[in-house]
Design a protein around this motif. Structure first.
Motif, PDB file in Angstrom:
ATOM      1  N   VAL A 189     -48.874  59.404  -4.159  1.00  0.00           N
ATOM      2  CA  VAL A 189     -48.160  59.244  -2.862  1.00  0.00           C
ATOM      3  C   VAL A 189     -47.581  57.919  -3.295  1.00  0.00           C
ATOM      4  N   VAL A 190     -46.271  57.675  -2.869  1.00  0.00           N
ATOM      5  CA  VAL A 190     -45.655  56.545  -3.004  1.00  0.00           C
ATOM      6  C   VAL A 190     -44.740  56.235  -2.107  1.00  0.00           C
ATOM      7  N   ASP A 191     -44.645  54.904  -1.852  1.00  0.00           N
ATOM      8  CA  ASP A 191     -43.718  54.207  -0.845  1.00  0.00           C
ATOM      9  C   ASP A 191     -42.661  53.715  -1.757  1.00  0.00           C
ATOM     10  N   GLY A 197     -51.385  55.878  -2.798  1.00  0.00           N
ATOM     11  CA  GLY A 197     -52.531  56.594  -2.832  1.00  0.00           C
ATOM     12  C   GLY A 197     -52.234  57.800  -3.721  1.00  0.00           C
ATOM     13  N   ILE A 198     -53.451  58.579  -3.661  1.00  0.00           N
ATOM     14  CA  ILE A 198     -53.499  60.011  -4.615  1.00  0.00           C
ATOM     15  C   ILE A 198     -54.334  60.846  -3.669  1.00  0.00           C
ATOM     16  N   VAL A 199     -53.726  62.194  -3.787  1.00  0.00           N
ATOM     17  CA  VAL A 199     -54.520  63.385  -3.389  1.00  0.00           C
ATOM     18  C   VAL A 199     -54.485  64.202  -4.339  1.00  0.00           C
ATOM     19  N   ASP A 201     -56.929  68.213  -5.585  1.00  0.00           N
ATOM     20  CA  ASP A 201     -57.315  69.580  -4.986  1.00  0.00           C
ATOM     21  C   ASP A 201     -58.694  69.408  -4.225  1.00  0.00           C
ATOM     22  N   ARG A 202     -59.475  68.568  -4.844  1.00  0.00           N
ATOM     23  CA  ARG A 202     -60.828  68.436  -4.021  1.00  0.00           C
ATOM     24  C   ARG A 202     -60.551  68.061  -2.558  1.00  0.00           C
ATOM     25  N   ASP A 203     -59.662  66.837  -2.620  1.00  0.00           N
ATOM     26  CA  ASP A 203     -59.230  66.505  -1.058  1.00  0.00           C
ATOM     27  C   ASP A 203     -58.849  67.633  -0.116  1.00  0.00           C
ATOM     28  N   LEU A 204     -57.957  68.526  -0.799  1.00  0.00           N
ATOM     29  CA  LEU A 204     -57.441  69.671  -0.102  1.00  0.00           C
ATOM     30  C   LEU A 204     -58.731  70.614   0.285  1.00  0.00           C
ATOM     31  N   ARG A 205     -59.734  70.736  -0.418  1.00  0.00           N
ATOM     32  CA  ARG A 205     -61.019  71.620  -0.089  1.00  0.00           C
ATOM     33  C   ARG A 205     -61.827  70.816   0.908  1.00  0.00           C
ATOM     34  N   THR A 206     -62.223  69.665   0.693  1.00  0.00           N
ATOM     35  CA  THR A 206     -63.170  68.893   1.416  1.00  0.00           C
ATOM     36  C   THR A 206     -62.581  68.339   2.634  1.00  0.00           C
ATOM     37  N   ARG A 207     -61.414  67.788   2.833  1.00  0.00           N
ATOM     38  CA  ARG A 207     -60.695  67.047   3.751  1.00  0.00           C
ATOM     39  C   ARG A 207     -59.994  68.220   4.676  1.00  0.00           C
ATOM     40  N   ALA A 221     -53.068  61.296   5.789  1.00  0.00           N
ATOM     41  CA  ALA A 221     -54.260  61.547   6.508  1.00  0.00           C
ATOM     42  C   ALA A 221     -55.384  61.925   5.346  1.00  0.00           C
ATOM     43  N   ILE A 222     -55.060  62.338   4.283  1.00  0.00           N
ATOM     44  CA  ILE A 222     -56.234  62.967   3.671  1.00  0.00           C
ATOM     45  C   ILE A 222     -56.116  62.046   2.216  1.00  0.00           C
ATOM     46  N   MET A 223     -55.192  61.268   1.886  1.00  0.00           N
ATOM     47  CA  MET A 223     -55.027  60.617   0.362  1.00  0.00           C
ATOM     48  C   MET A 223     -56.083  59.577   0.341  1.00  0.00           C
ATOM     49  N   THR A 224     -56.446  59.403  -0.800  1.00  0.00           N
ATOM     50  CA  THR A 224     -57.383  58.076  -1.199  1.00  0.00           C
ATOM     51  C   THR A 224     -56.288  56.878  -1.401  1.00  0.00           C
TER      52      THR A 224
END
Length: 620
Positions: A189-191, A197-199, A201-207, A221-224
């Motif tokens: 994830v960039v600006d 940040g980073i997203v 596949d585990r974030d998609l499953r758990t968050r 909302a779900i990125m690290t």
């Protein structure tokens, strides 16, 4: 000296180290005792395995020095000196060849010995060549089993595609669709061009899925946020260490704030050495003790692969520690699940080699418990049960009990914070030889699990008070100097005289562990927070506690001795024996013997420096 003007030779020597520091009168006397030798290009001046009784200084021309493997050690022109390592007829370690027609100043061994006795600067200068040889040995260590240098590859050379990026405003659904389309397991994830940040596949499953989150929400909302990153100039070995110690599987590679790409544990699958990444992850998911025991049995093979490939001793120690940390953490969480919530906050701390990130094969347990001050007597049984569960589990996983009983299962090492503070104050302010010897391991301390706020006060107390206690530092210095390196007469080793390790060299006591103790006292003397030995050496040099040259030499000696031990231990593991630090001289190659002697000399020299730095005479 025939055919040479003494003043001219004196002027020449005075322009080159170490003779520039020798008084003019001594140089003139030396000049009268030198001879001159002419060597045509290609002349062998010294040969590996042959004795020598002369020291040479290049007056004009140039020479090349190579080791027994043919690797280049150095080239030198005017003022280059060589020959001291093979004086007395000792077998030379090097080939020296004139690569130009050369004129050499030659001094007999007795002439050099007399000069070195009168002028320590000459002796010290040529002793420094020992450190240079050891540094060269670290990069040319015989590695007949090493088939790949992949772990020394720069990360920029492992990147295979441009980074797949999105912005924080992208919806979760759009991000998932992009990952599926690009067939990647993560997004950056960039600006603009800056990584934010980073997203995965585990974030998609758990968050998202598990939490029932609306996919119309922004991916921010779900990125690290602000993820751990690597530089394109980092080595693959450093990537393995980061992934192993942090139990992560995705690493953005950035230049400044701009992402260049993503590397994953899958990218390292072709390296069997990457297995520690997966092992740590598997340990974190282990369901029970039996599963942990099976997983722990994978570690010896990983160690063997690392030793016989291109990992450093420091890197191997960090990986072994990361696996040990993961096993111990998993046992702690299992214990909490079995016993229920802790009655009060606590901190599980590790000590010694584990705290220093320097565990090796067969390392034993060293741990303790710091309890919140509000703990009540009836609550202590919970912590006793936790400590017993973890200690027994570590034994089952191959980590034997500490012979000195320094484990949380020992009630002496389960205390409230205020008692730990009082104990550390007593060790530092009222030191006795036995107490300091016994407590030294507690000054290598690291939080493994629990409340950081229970550990930080102890670390701050040590940093603030240890540097002010001359008696305490003197006791530590005495401990650092008491175990002499196993060097005997005639350049041999001192061997163990009795017991099961009879006729072996102890690489630990007067070898790498002596460096551990030197680094500890020098770091504590400046209130430095580092615990890892190499980090302590570097920090102590930066703070002025160690000369830069001494720090570099200790770094190399520590790495070389530990690597020789790891080679020995890997062999023991393959043969089904318990690993130890006792090596038979017959097991060592001539290369290892020679450079171990160099390393032990460096340790001895550093110990002498410690003795001179602290008032050991006042310690009883």
């Amino acid at each position: 000296m025939a055919d040479v003007d003494i003043p001219e030779v004196t002027d020449f020597l005075a322009e080159h180290a170490p003779f520039a520091a020798v008084p003019r009168e001594d140089l003139e006397q030396l000049g009268r005792r030198l001879t001159v030798r002419y060597a045509r290009r290609g002349t062998h001046l010294m040969s590996v395995g042959k004795g020598n009784d002369e020291v040479f200084v290049v007056r004009s021309g140039a020479v090349q020095i190579t080791d027994e493997n043919g690797s280049l050690v150095a080239r030198g022109g005017e003022g280059t000196g060589f020959g001291t390592t093979a004086l007395g007829g000792r077998p030379s370690r090097f080939d020296v060849v004139a690569i130009e027609d050369s004129l050499l100043l030659v001094m007999a061994s007795d002439v050099f010995t007399e000069l070195a006795d009168r002028q320590p600067v000459v002796r010290d200068f040529f002793s420094e060549q020992r450190a240079a040889r050891l540094r060269h040995a670290l990069v040319s260590f015989p590695q007949q089993d090493r088939h790949s240098a992949i772990l020394q590859t720069r990360l920029r050379d492992l990147l295979r595609r441009a980074p797949i990026t999105t912005t924080g405003e992208t919806t979760i659904r759009e991000a998932a669709e992009l990952m599926a389309r690009e067939q990647v397991s993560s997004l950056l994830v960039v600006d603009g061009e800056r990584l934010t940040g980073i997203v995965t596949d585990r974030d998609l499953r758990t968050r998202v899925l598990a939490a029932g989150l609306e996919t119309t929400r922004p991916v921010s909302a779900i990125m690290t946020p602000d993820p751990v990153t690597s530089s394109p100039d980092d080595l693959a070995m450093e990537l393995v260490l980061q992934m192993t110690s942090r139990n992560i599987h995705h690493m953005p590679v950035v230049e400044g704030d701009r992402p260049l790409g993503m590397l994953t544990s899958t990218d390292l699958m072709r390296l069997e050495r990457a297995n520690p990444i997966h092992l740590v992850g598997d340990v974190a998911k282990a369901k029970d003790l039996d599963a942990l025991v099976l997983l722990s049995q994978r570690l010896p093979r990983i160690i063997d692969q690392l030793v016989h490939e291109d990992a450093t001793a420091d890197g191997i120690g960090r990986i072994i520690t990361a696996v040990g940390d993961a096993i111990e953490k998993r046992l702690l969480t299992m214990g909490e699940q079995l016993l229920g919530p802790a009655p009060v906050p606590y901190a599980w701390i590790v000590l010694g080699s584990q705290a220093r990130l320097e565990q090796g094969p067969g390392s034993d347990q060293d741990n303790a418990l710091v309890l919140a001050d509000e703990v009540r007597p009836e609550q202590l049984a919970w912590f006793e049960s936790l400590a017993s569960f973890v200690g027994d589990g570590l034994v089952a996983c191959g980590y034997p009990p500490c012979p000195g009983g320094i484990m949380a299962s020992n009630p002496e090492w389960r205390r409230p914070l205020h008692e730990w503070k009082r104990m550390f104050a007593r060790w530092i302010n009222e030191p006795t030889p036995d107490a300091v010897l016994r407590s030294a391991i507690f000054f290598d301390l690291r939080l493994l699990h629990g409340e950081r706020t229970l550990v930080e006060p102890l670390q701050a107390q040590v940093s603030a008070t240890a540097r002010q206690s001359g008696r305490f530092l003197a006791h530590l210095a005495r401990n650092a100097a008491r175990n002499e390196p196993p060097l005997g007469f005639f350049r041999g080793f001192v061997l163990e005289r009795k017991g099961e390790h009879k006729d072996t060299v102890d690489l630990k006591r007067g070898g790498f562990h002596a460096i551990v103790e030197i680094a500890r006292v020098q770091a504590l003397s400046r209130g430095l927070p580092q615990v890892n030995t190499l980090a302590r050496i570097s920090a102590a040099a930066g703070a002025g506690a160690l000369a830069a040259e001494t720090a570099a030499d200790l770094h190399d000696a520590f790495e070389f001795i530990r690597y020789v031990r790891l080679v020995h231990q890997a062999r023991q593991l393959r043969e089904g024996h318990e690993p130890d630090s006792f090596v038979s001289p017959d097991e060592l190659s001539s290369f290892e013997k020679r450079h171990l002697r160099d390393a032990f000399h460096i340790v001895r020299s550093a110990q002498q420096t410690v003795v001179q730095s602290y008032p050991l005479g006042f310690v009883t």
